[in-house]
Design a protein around this motif. Sequence first.
Motif, PDB file in Angstrom:
ATOM      1  N   GLU A  70       0.821  -1.214   0.000  1.00  0.00           N
ATOM      2  CA  GLU A  70       0.000   0.000   0.000  1.00  0.00           C
ATOM      3  C   GLU A  70       0.858   1.268   0.000  1.00  0.00           C
ATOM      4  O   GLU A  70       0.408   2.318  -0.472  1.00  0.00           O
ATOM      5  N   ARG A  73       1.203   2.105  -3.570  1.00  0.00           N
ATOM      6  CA  ARG A  73       0.002   2.755  -4.101  1.00  0.00           C
ATOM      7  C   ARG A  73       0.015   4.253  -3.773  1.00  0.00           C
ATOM      8  O   ARG A  73      -0.316   5.089  -4.607  1.00  0.00           O
ATOM      9  N   ARG A  77       0.136   7.512  -6.215  1.00  0.00           N
ATOM     10  CA  ARG A  77      -0.795   8.641  -6.078  1.00  0.00           C
ATOM     11  C   ARG A  77      -0.045   9.962  -6.103  1.00  0.00           C
ATOM     12  O   ARG A  77      -0.419  10.907  -6.803  1.00  0.00           O
ATOM     13  N   SER A  85      -5.348   7.675  -2.879  1.00  0.00           N
ATOM     14  CA  SER A  85      -4.754   6.420  -3.318  1.00  0.00           C
ATOM     15  C   SER A  85      -5.797   5.423  -3.789  1.00  0.00           C
ATOM     16  O   SER A  85      -5.497   4.515  -4.562  1.00  0.00           O
ATOM     17  N   VAL A  88      -6.099   4.635  -7.496  1.00  0.00           N
ATOM     18  CA  VAL A  88      -4.993   3.922  -8.138  1.00  0.00           C
ATOM     19  C   VAL A  88      -5.262   2.427  -8.090  1.00  0.00           C
ATOM     20  O   VAL A  88      -5.343   1.838  -7.012  1.00  0.00           O
ATOM     21  N   PHE A  90      -4.129  -1.486  -9.442  1.00  0.00           N
ATOM     22  CA  PHE A  90      -3.042  -2.287  -9.998  1.00  0.00           C
ATOM     23  C   PHE A  90      -3.591  -3.297 -11.014  1.00  0.00           C
ATOM     24  O   PHE A  90      -4.591  -3.980 -10.755  1.00  0.00           O
ATOM     25  N   ILE A 235      -0.822   0.177 -14.069  1.00  0.00           N
ATOM     26  CA  ILE A 235      -1.583   1.050 -13.186  1.00  0.00           C
ATOM     27  C   ILE A 235      -2.712   1.668 -13.991  1.00  0.00           C
ATOM     28  O   ILE A 235      -2.515   2.105 -15.134  1.00  0.00           O
ATOM     29  N   TYR A 237      -5.355   4.743 -13.292  1.00  0.00           N
ATOM     30  CA  TYR A 237      -5.953   5.805 -12.482  1.00  0.00           C
ATOM     31  C   TYR A 237      -7.348   6.082 -13.018  1.00  0.00           C
ATOM     32  O   TYR A 237      -7.565   6.106 -14.242  1.00  0.00           O
ATOM     33  N   GLU A 274      -9.402  -5.483  -8.036  1.00  0.00           N
ATOM     34  CA  GLU A 274      -8.156  -6.223  -7.824  1.00  0.00           C
ATOM     35  C   GLU A 274      -8.441  -7.629  -7.299  1.00  0.00           C
ATOM     36  O   GLU A 274      -8.010  -8.009  -6.208  1.00  0.00           O
ATOM     37  N   VAL A 283       4.907  -4.978  -7.241  1.00  0.00           N
ATOM     38  CA  VAL A 283       4.329  -3.732  -6.740  1.00  0.00           C
ATOM     39  C   VAL A 283       5.263  -3.106  -5.710  1.00  0.00           C
ATOM     40  O   VAL A 283       5.573  -1.906  -5.759  1.00  0.00           O
TER      41      VAL A 283
END
Length: 407
Positions: A70, A73, A77, A85, A88, A90, A235, A237, A274, A283
Amino acid sequence: MRFDIDEIRGLFPVLHQEVHGRPLVYFDNAATTQKPKAVIEALSKYYQHDNSNIHRGAHTLADRATRYYEETREAIRDFINAKESAEVIFTKGTTESINLVAKTFGNRFIGKDDEILISTMEHHSNIVPWQMLCEEKGAHLKVIPITEEGEIIWDEFEKLLSPKTKLVSIVHASNALGTINPVKKIIEAAHNVGAKVLLDGAQSTSHLEIDVQDLDCDFLAFSAHKLYGPTGLGILYGKRELLEAIPPFLGGGEMIKEVTFEKTTYNEIPFKFEAGTPNIADVIAFKEALEFINSWGKTQIKKHEDELLAYANELTKDIKGFIPVGTAAEKVAVLSFNINGMHPFDVGQMLDARGIAVRTGHHCTQPLMHRFGIEGTVRASFAVYNTKSEIENLAEGIARIARIKNK
């Protein structure tokens, strides 16, 4: 921090080798960038010390892995200046990010006779998902034409915009030409007719400052492996209100709140998108790539890359038989070209014999190649660790190959 090319190169182990008896010159950065030691070591550290599944465990390793995951993430952001965040998500890469939008936003908000706009210079991953959606929904895909220089024809774009336009999905920086599109202006024009905008940021995120709030894009898709990070990680967004309004992409663990045989309720964003065990190690390691970029700064990196491109243009412009492809006024560090009378693949092999790694072919932009009436190009793309002496090596190689063919 003062820009020190020797220090930067020292951080990338793969650069320090010979290919065919010559020092490696790596100019295939638009395909994937090399990885600094910190990224490689972070991958190893996770598997040696922290390996655990995330979010659902109650033990120490799970807690550590979740926290590191995290933290990445949040770093993303900050990197793109998202509001939060939770915006965002994955994925496996830019391709999956675009497909996610097509399968969720597209299925919910695009219907018969609606229109989607893309440009002539799009990567296949920003063409095929929209073709599939249009076939399924009875919608129409419209294509923005470009000039001989490789720039969008603005008047033609404005003519295509209408109340029927539901989405504009456009590349920020072309992988095949290097063209930087005027995306802020495009987004404003699209929003004026009520359309949403997805930016393909696979190339732009490694070269340009990205501020999604300032751009006001609705979606942004990009990949870690073009940002000095690991492969297999993308990623997406999206603005919160859109992510909350669209359905999940995949069903399974993590994306749920509660499951019964009668009904499933979905998790909050970003976890709604996710499903399953994610790419945890990559990540976590990607945070090191972002820290590498931030430590030198996008401004310094772009200045260096712009200088490399300008130097390459200067050294190649008078080579007999050298044909540049894509000469837009605003470009990222991509030099696409052909040599008169030679197939791009042959040129690429001859450069490889000199230790120079370039990309050849259509670069997953076949419609763009058709626009220029060519099969493909040779593409040399530059990154933070490349040097002017490497550019000289490339120019010398091109000149020698061109002399052989164009005596």
